[in-house]
Design a protein around this motif. Structure first.
Motif, PDB file in Angstrom:
ATOM      1  N   VAL A  18       0.828  -1.206   0.000  1.00  0.00           N
ATOM      2  CA  VAL A  18       0.000   0.000   0.000  1.00  0.00           C
ATOM      3  C   VAL A  18       0.866   1.262   0.000  1.00  0.00           C
ATOM      4  O   VAL A  18       0.560   2.246  -0.691  1.00  0.00           O
ATOM      5  CB  VAL A  18      -0.953   0.000   1.214  1.00  0.00           C
ATOM      6  N   ILE A  19       1.965   1.240   0.747  1.00  0.00           N
ATOM      7  CA  ILE A  19       2.764   2.449   0.957  1.00  0.00           C
ATOM      8  C   ILE A  19       3.345   2.997  -0.345  1.00  0.00           C
ATOM      9  O   ILE A  19       3.134   4.175  -0.678  1.00  0.00           O
ATOM     10  CB  ILE A  19       3.863   2.198   2.002  1.00  0.00           C
ATOM     11  N   PRO A  20       4.092   2.199  -1.139  1.00  0.00           N
ATOM     12  CA  PRO A  20       4.658   2.779  -2.366  1.00  0.00           C
ATOM     13  C   PRO A  20       3.600   3.193  -3.382  1.00  0.00           C
ATOM     14  O   PRO A  20       3.776   4.206  -4.079  1.00  0.00           O
ATOM     15  CB  PRO A  20       5.554   1.658  -2.913  1.00  0.00           C
ATOM     16  N   LEU A  21       2.490   2.438  -3.464  1.00  0.00           N
ATOM     17  CA  LEU A  21       1.431   2.851  -4.394  1.00  0.00           C
ATOM     18  C   LEU A  21       0.809   4.170  -3.949  1.00  0.00           C
ATOM     19  O   LEU A  21       0.469   5.022  -4.780  1.00  0.00           O
ATOM     20  CB  LEU A  21       0.356   1.770  -4.484  1.00  0.00           C
ATOM     21  N   GLY A  22       0.662   4.338  -2.642  1.00  0.00           N
ATOM     22  CA  GLY A  22       0.133   5.594  -2.128  1.00  0.00           C
ATOM     23  C   GLY A  22       1.042   6.760  -2.448  1.00  0.00           C
ATOM     24  O   GLY A  22       0.583   7.851  -2.816  1.00  0.00           O
ATOM     25  N   VAL A  23       2.354   6.543  -2.319  1.00  0.00           N
ATOM     26  CA  VAL A  23       3.305   7.599  -2.667  1.00  0.00           C
ATOM     27  C   VAL A  23       3.209   7.935  -4.147  1.00  0.00           C
ATOM     28  O   VAL A  23       3.249   9.120  -4.543  1.00  0.00           O
ATOM     29  CB  VAL A  23       4.745   7.169  -2.313  1.00  0.00           C
ATOM     30  N   LEU A  24       3.052   6.917  -4.990  1.00  0.00           N
ATOM     31  CA  LEU A  24       2.937   7.153  -6.434  1.00  0.00           C
ATOM     32  C   LEU A  24       1.676   7.937  -6.789  1.00  0.00           C
ATOM     33  O   LEU A  24       1.570   8.485  -7.889  1.00  0.00           O
ATOM     34  CB  LEU A  24       2.948   5.817  -7.185  1.00  0.00           C
ATOM     35  N   GLY A  25       0.738   8.003  -5.855  1.00  0.00           N
ATOM     36  CA  GLY A  25      -0.437   8.842  -6.059  1.00  0.00           C
ATOM     37  C   GLY A  25      -0.087  10.312  -6.176  1.00  0.00           C
ATOM     38  O   GLY A  25      -0.922  11.129  -6.579  1.00  0.00           O
ATOM     39  N   GLY A  26       1.161  10.666  -5.852  1.00  0.00           N
ATOM     40  CA  GLY A  26       1.613  12.040  -6.025  1.00  0.00           C
ATOM     41  C   GLY A  26       1.732  12.457  -7.479  1.00  0.00           C
ATOM     42  O   GLY A  26       1.837  13.655  -7.784  1.00  0.00           O
ATOM     43  N   GLY A  27       1.739  11.484  -8.385  1.00  0.00           N
ATOM     44  CA  GLY A  27       1.694  11.782  -9.807  1.00  0.00           C
ATOM     45  C   GLY A  27       2.988  12.292 -10.405  1.00  0.00           C
ATOM     46  O   GLY A  27       4.085  12.013  -9.918  1.00  0.00           O
ATOM     47  N   GLU A  28       2.839  13.081 -11.455  1.00  0.00           N
ATOM     48  CA  GLU A  28       3.973  13.510 -12.275  1.00  0.00           C
ATOM     49  C   GLU A  28       4.998  14.353 -11.531  1.00  0.00           C
ATOM     50  O   GLU A  28       6.146  14.476 -11.983  1.00  0.00           O
ATOM     51  CB  GLU A  28       3.465  14.310 -13.483  1.00  0.00           C
ATOM     52  N   ALA A  29       4.625  14.937 -10.403  1.00  0.00           N
ATOM     53  CA  ALA A  29       5.544  15.811  -9.676  1.00  0.00           C
ATOM     54  C   ALA A  29       6.648  15.034  -8.950  1.00  0.00           C
ATOM     55  O   ALA A  29       7.627  15.627  -8.509  1.00  0.00           O
ATOM     56  CB  ALA A  29       4.770  16.653  -8.666  1.00  0.00           C
ATOM     57  N   LEU A  30       6.514  13.722  -8.842  1.00  0.00           N
ATOM     58  CA  LEU A  30       7.479  12.941  -8.086  1.00  0.00           C
ATOM     59  C   LEU A  30       8.817  12.855  -8.819  1.00  0.00           C
ATOM     60  O   LEU A  30       8.853  12.713 -10.044  1.00  0.00           O
ATOM     61  CB  LEU A  30       6.942  11.531  -7.851  1.00  0.00           C
ATOM     62  N   PRO A  31       9.936  12.917  -8.095  1.00  0.00           N
ATOM     63  CA  PRO A  31      11.252  12.720  -8.720  1.00  0.00           C
ATOM     64  C   PRO A  31      11.374  11.319  -9.308  1.00  0.00           C
ATOM     65  O   PRO A  31      10.777  10.363  -8.795  1.00  0.00           O
ATOM     66  CB  PRO A  31      12.238  12.912  -7.556  1.00  0.00           C
ATOM     67  N   ALA A  32      12.159  11.195 -10.364  1.00  0.00           N
ATOM     68  CA  ALA A  32      12.308   9.915 -11.043  1.00  0.00           C
ATOM     69  C   ALA A  32      12.814   8.827 -10.102  1.00  0.00           C
ATOM     70  O   ALA A  32      12.351   7.681 -10.157  1.00  0.00           O
ATOM     71  CB  ALA A  32      13.270  10.071 -12.231  1.00  0.00           C
ATOM     72  N   ALA A  33      13.756   9.183  -9.223  1.00  0.00           N
ATOM     73  CA  ALA A  33      14.311   8.179  -8.305  1.00  0.00           C
ATOM     74  C   ALA A  33      13.236   7.639  -7.371  1.00  0.00           C
ATOM     75  O   ALA A  33      13.197   6.437  -7.066  1.00  0.00           O
ATOM     76  CB  ALA A  33      15.459   8.793  -7.493  1.00  0.00           C
ATOM     77  N   VAL A  34      12.348   8.519  -6.906  1.00  0.00           N
ATOM     78  CA  VAL A  34      11.258   8.090  -6.017  1.00  0.00           C
ATOM     79  C   VAL A  34      10.315   7.148  -6.752  1.00  0.00           C
ATOM     80  O   VAL A  34       9.866   6.131  -6.208  1.00  0.00           O
ATOM     81  CB  VAL A  34      10.483   9.309  -5.474  1.00  0.00           C
ATOM     82  N   VAL A  35      10.040   7.468  -8.003  1.00  0.00           N
ATOM     83  CA  VAL A  35       9.137   6.618  -8.802  1.00  0.00           C
ATOM     84  C   VAL A  35       9.713   5.218  -8.941  1.00  0.00           C
ATOM     85  O   VAL A  35       9.017   4.218  -8.713  1.00  0.00           O
ATOM     86  CB  VAL A  35       8.896   7.248 -10.193  1.00  0.00           C
ATOM     87  N   ILE A  36      10.981   5.116  -9.312  1.00  0.00           N
ATOM     88  CA  ILE A  36      11.612   3.810  -9.501  1.00  0.00           C
ATOM     89  C   ILE A  36      11.660   3.027  -8.188  1.00  0.00           C
ATOM     90  O   ILE A  36      11.354   1.829  -8.143  1.00  0.00           O
ATOM     91  CB  ILE A  36      13.032   3.970 -10.078  1.00  0.00           C
ATOM     92  N   VAL A  37      12.039   3.705  -7.104  1.00  0.00           N
ATOM     93  CA  VAL A  37      12.119   3.038  -5.801  1.00  0.00           C
ATOM     94  C   VAL A  37      10.736   2.525  -5.386  1.00  0.00           C
ATOM     95  O   VAL A  37      10.602   1.400  -4.887  1.00  0.00           O
ATOM     96  CB  VAL A  37      12.694   3.990  -4.733  1.00  0.00           C
ATOM     97  N   CYS A  38       9.708   3.324  -5.603  1.00  0.00           N
ATOM     98  CA  CYS A  38       8.357   2.916  -5.210  1.00  0.00           C
ATOM     99  C   CYS A  38       7.866   1.724  -6.025  1.00  0.00           C
ATOM    100  O   CYS A  38       7.290   0.773  -5.470  1.00  0.00           O
ATOM    101  CB  CYS A  38       7.392   4.090  -5.360  1.00  0.00           C
ATOM    102  N   PHE A  39       8.098   1.753  -7.330  1.00  0.00           N
ATOM    103  CA  PHE A  39       7.675   0.614  -8.151  1.00  0.00           C
ATOM    104  C   PHE A  39       8.449  -0.646  -7.785  1.00  0.00           C
ATOM    105  O   PHE A  39       7.887  -1.747  -7.738  1.00  0.00           O
ATOM    106  CB  PHE A  39       7.842   0.930  -9.639  1.00  0.00           C
ATOM    107  N   CYS A  40       9.735  -0.503  -7.511  1.00  0.00           N
ATOM    108  CA  CYS A  40      10.538  -1.662  -7.109  1.00  0.00           C
ATOM    109  C   CYS A  40      10.089  -2.204  -5.750  1.00  0.00           C
ATOM    110  O   CYS A  40      10.024  -3.421  -5.546  1.00  0.00           O
ATOM    111  CB  CYS A  40      12.025  -1.296  -7.069  1.00  0.00           C
ATOM    112  N   ALA A  41       9.784  -1.303  -4.815  1.00  0.00           N
ATOM    113  CA  ALA A  41       9.303  -1.738  -3.506  1.00  0.00           C
ATOM    114  C   ALA A  41       7.982  -2.472  -3.639  1.00  0.00           C
ATOM    115  O   ALA A  41       7.775  -3.542  -3.026  1.00  0.00           O
ATOM    116  CB  ALA A  41       9.154  -0.526  -2.580  1.00  0.00           C
TER     117      ALA A  41
END
Length: 223
Positions: free
Chosen positions: A93-116
């Motif tokens: 739930v946690i990384p998907l919730g963070v990805l709810g931040g959308g396009e404004a998220l830094p690329a590194a955060v996006v990759i880390v969240c999808f990997c998590a």
């Protein structure tokens, strides 16, 4: 011992177990299949580029998904089935919730969240085969697994069909939050209904607990 029929999957304690196996499968597979099917499109929407860059990102995430199954295989026997599935969904739930931040998220955060997210799906992936085998008697065990898989495939088809529509109509962030909500339902289902079967014989795990028997329940059976 009483012979069980397909209809017993939808009665008494077996109904709850059937609902549990089907729903946790659905809540895991619906976002997962949609994300992997449209991985390059989603990563591109997050600003990670398209073409080779997105394909490389998806390859990394897919590798982490496989890796996540390895510790899950050990943990289900070391700490138990219930803790693994409950904590896996909570941590998904946690990384998907963070990805709810959308396009404004830094690329590194996006990759880390999808990997998590990919890593923590290892728990439900392992248990989607384990639970039906341990919660149902031999004569309806295969049917139980089939019902759970069928329910999950309905979710997979729906998620795959609806994700591009959702991206187009409500945007990237809200689409990720819908996936978060579905995963949260999987956590709630697991908290409510996940049984602990570690270290117990099949004759015990697949039987109806004496305290829950009623005239409408199938009888306790041996494997």
């Amino acid at each position: 011992a009483k012979r069980h029929r397909f209809s017993d999957l939808f009665r008494g304690v077996y109904l709850r177990r059937t609902a549990f196996c089907g729903l946790f499968n659905l809540c895991q597979v619906t976002p997962l299949f949609a994300i992997y099917t449209f991985g390059p499109t989603i990563l591109g929407a997050f600003g990670l580029g398209e073409g080779n860059a997105s394909n490389l990102g998806l390859a990394l995430i897919s590798t982490v998904f496989v890796i996540g199954c390895l510790p899950a295989l050990k943990l289900v026997d070391q700490i138990g089935r219930r803790p693994v599935i409950v904590w896996s969904f909570a941590l998904m739930v946690i990384p998907l919730g963070v990805l709810g931040g959308g396009e404004a998220l830094p690329a590194a955060v996006v990759i880390v969240c999808f990997c998590a997210y990919a890593f923590f799906t290892g728990g439900p992936t392992v248990l989607e085969w384990t639970y039906p085998n341990e919660l149902f008697p031999t004569d309806i065990r295969a049917s139980a697994g089939g019902v759970a898989t069928a329910v999950s495939r309905i979710g997979a088809a729906a998620g795959t069909f609806l994700l591009p529509i959702s991206l187009d109509r409500i945007g990237l962030g809200p689409t990720m939050l819908i996936g978060t909500g579905i995963t949260l339902v999987g956590w709630l289902v697991s908290v409510a209904w996940a049984e602990e079967t570690r270290g117990r014989p099949l004759e015990e795990t697949c039987a109806v607990p004496p305290s829950t028997k009623s005239p409408g329940d199938p009888a306790a059976v041996t494997n």
